[in-house]
Enzyme design. Structure first.
Site, PDB file in Angstrom:
ATOM      1  N   CYS A  46      -0.315   4.765   2.771  1.00 29.85           N
ATOM      2  CA  CYS A  46       0.437   6.004   2.788  1.00 29.85           C
ATOM      3  C   CYS A  46       0.894   6.023   4.244  1.00 29.85           C
ATOM      4  O   CYS A  46      -0.017   6.002   5.265  1.00 29.85           O
ATOM      5  CB  CYS A  46      -0.390   7.384   2.537  1.00 29.85           C
ATOM      6  N   CYS A  49      -0.757   9.329   6.087  1.00 27.23           N
ATOM      7  CA  CYS A  49      -2.033   9.368   6.492  1.00 27.23           C
ATOM      8  C   CYS A  49      -2.837   8.378   6.471  1.00 27.23           C
ATOM      9  O   CYS A  49      -3.978   8.087   6.951  1.00 27.23           O
ATOM     10  CB  CYS A  49      -2.709  10.401   5.641  1.00 27.23           C
ATOM     11  N   CYS A  95       0.230  11.062  -2.616  1.00 23.08           N
ATOM     12  CA  CYS A  95      -0.920  10.964  -1.988  1.00 23.08           C
ATOM     13  C   CYS A  95      -1.825  11.812  -2.079  1.00 23.08           C
ATOM     14  O   CYS A  95      -1.446  13.126  -1.686  1.00 23.08           O
ATOM     15  CB  CYS A  95      -0.808  10.338  -0.596  1.00 23.08           C
ATOM     16  N   CYS A  98      -2.875  13.365   1.601  1.00 25.42           N
ATOM     17  CA  CYS A  98      -1.939  14.260   2.702  1.00 25.42           C
ATOM     18  C   CYS A  98      -1.153  15.125   1.718  1.00 25.42           C
ATOM     19  O   CYS A  98      -0.155  15.677   2.212  1.00 25.42           O
ATOM     20  CB  CYS A  98      -1.464  13.498   3.744  1.00 25.42           C
ATOM     21  N   CYS A 118       6.980   3.730  -9.153  1.00 21.33           N
ATOM     22  CA  CYS A 118       8.223   3.577  -8.773  1.00 21.33           C
ATOM     23  C   CYS A 118       8.256   4.368  -7.434  1.00 21.33           C
ATOM     24  O   CYS A 118       8.149   5.391  -7.294  1.00 21.33           O
ATOM     25  CB  CYS A 118       9.374   3.997  -9.705  1.00 21.33           C
TER      26      CYS A 118
HETATM   27 ZN   LIG Z   1      -1.237  10.133   2.643  1.00 16.43          ZN
END
Ligand SMILES: [Zn+2]
Length: 130
Positions: A46, A49, A95, A98, A118
Protein backbone atom coordinates in the site's frame (compact mmCIF):
# COMPACT_ATOMS: atom_id res chain seq x y z
CA UNK A 1 -3.55 -5.01 13.05
CA UNK A 2 -2.40 -1.51 13.96
CA UNK A 3 -4.58 0.97 12.14
CA UNK A 4 -2.86 3.90 10.47
CA UNK A 5 -4.95 7.02 11.03
CA UNK A 6 -3.86 10.40 9.72
CA UNK A 7 -5.52 13.71 9.10
CA UNK A 8 -6.32 14.85 5.59
CA UNK A 9 -3.55 17.44 5.87
CA UNK A 10 -1.01 14.79 6.82
CA UNK A 11 -1.99 12.57 3.91
CA UNK A 12 -1.83 15.50 1.55
CA UNK A 13 1.72 16.17 2.67
CA UNK A 14 2.84 12.55 2.31
CA UNK A 15 1.22 11.61 -0.97
CA UNK A 16 1.60 13.17 -4.39
CA UNK A 17 -1.52 14.68 -5.97
CA UNK A 18 -2.70 11.61 -7.83
CA UNK A 19 -1.99 9.18 -5.00
CA UNK A 20 -3.92 11.46 -2.65
CA UNK A 21 -6.83 11.69 -5.06
CA UNK A 22 -7.00 7.91 -5.46
CA UNK A 23 -6.22 6.69 -1.94
CA UNK A 24 -8.04 9.34 0.06
CA UNK A 25 -10.70 10.59 -2.35
CA UNK A 26 -11.69 7.37 -4.12
CA UNK A 27 -10.35 8.61 -7.43
CA UNK A 28 -9.36 6.49 -10.40
CA UNK A 29 -6.18 6.96 -12.39
CA UNK A 30 -6.36 6.88 -16.17
CA UNK A 31 -5.89 3.42 -17.69
CA UNK A 32 -2.41 2.51 -18.93
CA UNK A 33 -0.70 5.14 -16.79
CA UNK A 34 0.56 3.16 -13.79
CA UNK A 35 0.93 -0.46 -14.77
CA UNK A 36 4.63 -0.44 -15.57
CA UNK A 37 5.76 -2.53 -12.62
CA UNK A 38 8.67 -4.97 -13.01
CA UNK A 39 7.72 -8.58 -13.74
CA UNK A 40 10.15 -9.90 -11.11
CA UNK A 41 8.87 -11.79 -8.07
CA UNK A 42 7.86 -9.49 -5.29
CA UNK A 43 5.14 -7.90 -3.23
CA UNK A 44 2.84 -4.94 -3.84
CA UNK A 45 2.55 -2.66 -0.84
CA UNK A 46 0.00 0.00 0.00
CA UNK A 47 1.41 3.39 -0.96
CA UNK A 48 -0.35 4.94 2.01
CA UNK A 49 0.97 2.76 4.82
CA UNK A 50 3.27 0.08 3.39
CA UNK A 51 0.98 -2.85 4.19
CA UNK A 52 1.66 -5.88 1.93
CA UNK A 53 -1.45 -6.28 -0.24
CA UNK A 54 -0.74 -8.38 -3.34
CA UNK A 55 1.88 -10.74 -4.71
CA UNK A 56 3.40 -10.79 -8.16
CA UNK A 57 2.34 -14.44 -8.48
CA UNK A 58 -1.34 -13.46 -8.49
CA UNK A 59 -0.96 -10.59 -10.97
CA UNK A 60 -2.30 -11.16 -14.46
CA UNK A 61 -2.69 -9.17 -17.63
CA UNK A 62 -6.35 -8.18 -17.77
CA UNK A 63 -5.89 -5.86 -20.75
CA UNK A 64 -7.64 -3.07 -18.82
CA UNK A 65 -4.55 -0.94 -18.23
CA UNK A 66 -4.83 -1.27 -14.46
CA UNK A 67 -2.77 -3.69 -12.37
CA UNK A 68 -4.98 -6.76 -11.88
CA UNK A 69 -4.72 -9.55 -9.35
CA UNK A 70 -6.88 -12.61 -8.77
CA UNK A 71 -6.36 -12.70 -4.99
CA UNK A 72 -5.07 -10.51 -2.18
CA UNK A 73 -1.98 -11.63 -0.28
CA UNK A 74 -4.00 -11.77 2.93
CA UNK A 75 -7.77 -11.28 2.72
CA UNK A 76 -7.70 -9.56 6.10
CA UNK A 77 -5.59 -6.75 4.67
CA UNK A 78 -7.95 -5.89 1.82
CA UNK A 79 -11.40 -4.67 2.86
CA UNK A 80 -14.50 -4.40 0.70
CA UNK A 81 -17.49 -2.08 0.58
CA UNK A 82 -20.43 -1.57 -1.77
CA UNK A 83 -19.97 1.29 -4.20
CA UNK A 84 -23.13 2.41 -5.98
CA UNK A 85 -21.70 5.51 -7.60
CA UNK A 86 -21.94 6.07 -11.34
CA UNK A 87 -25.20 4.04 -11.35
CA UNK A 88 -23.22 0.83 -11.11
CA UNK A 89 -23.07 -1.69 -8.35
CA UNK A 90 -19.44 -2.33 -7.74
CA UNK A 91 -17.42 -3.66 -4.88
CA UNK A 92 -14.83 -1.16 -3.73
CA UNK A 93 -11.60 -2.47 -2.18
CA UNK A 94 -9.37 -0.65 0.27
CA UNK A 95 -6.39 -1.19 2.51
CA UNK A 96 -7.68 -2.29 5.90
CA UNK A 97 -4.79 -0.70 7.71
CA UNK A 98 -5.07 2.90 6.48
CA UNK A 99 -8.48 2.71 4.73
CA UNK A 100 -6.84 3.92 1.52
CA UNK A 101 -8.97 3.28 -1.57
CA UNK A 102 -7.30 0.81 -3.95
CA UNK A 103 -9.80 0.02 -6.69
CA UNK A 104 -12.60 -2.47 -7.26
CA UNK A 105 -13.07 -6.23 -7.39
CA UNK A 106 -15.10 -7.85 -10.18
CA UNK A 107 -16.34 -11.44 -10.53
CA UNK A 108 -14.81 -11.98 -13.98
CA UNK A 109 -11.23 -12.92 -13.10
CA UNK A 110 -9.24 -16.06 -13.84
CA UNK A 111 -9.15 -19.23 -11.76
CA UNK A 112 -8.55 -20.29 -9.04
CA UNK A 113 -10.67 -17.47 -7.55
CA UNK A 114 -12.61 -16.10 -10.52
CA UNK A 115 -11.99 -12.63 -9.11
CA UNK A 116 -10.36 -9.61 -10.67
CA UNK A 117 -8.93 -7.05 -8.29
CA UNK A 118 -8.63 -4.00 -10.51
CA UNK A 119 -6.21 -1.75 -8.64
CA UNK A 120 -4.93 1.76 -9.24
CA UNK A 121 -1.18 1.42 -9.81
CA UNK A 122 -0.54 4.72 -8.08
CA UNK A 123 -1.96 3.20 -4.86
CA UNK A 124 0.78 0.55 -4.86
CA UNK A 125 4.53 0.36 -4.50
CA UNK A 126 6.41 -2.70 -5.68
CA UNK A 127 8.98 -4.40 -3.49
CA UNK A 128 11.11 -6.97 -5.35
CA UNK A 129 11.90 -10.19 -3.57
CA UNK A 130 15.36 -10.30 -2.00
ZN1 LIG B 1 -2.67 1.20 3.58
Amino acid sequence: MDKVIKSEAEWREELDDLAFKVLRKHGTERAFTHDDFPKAPGTYLCRGCGAPLFEQATKFDSGTGWPSFYAPLDPKMVGESQDNSWFMRRTEVHCNRCDGHLGHVFPDGPQPTGLRYCINGVALTFEPEE
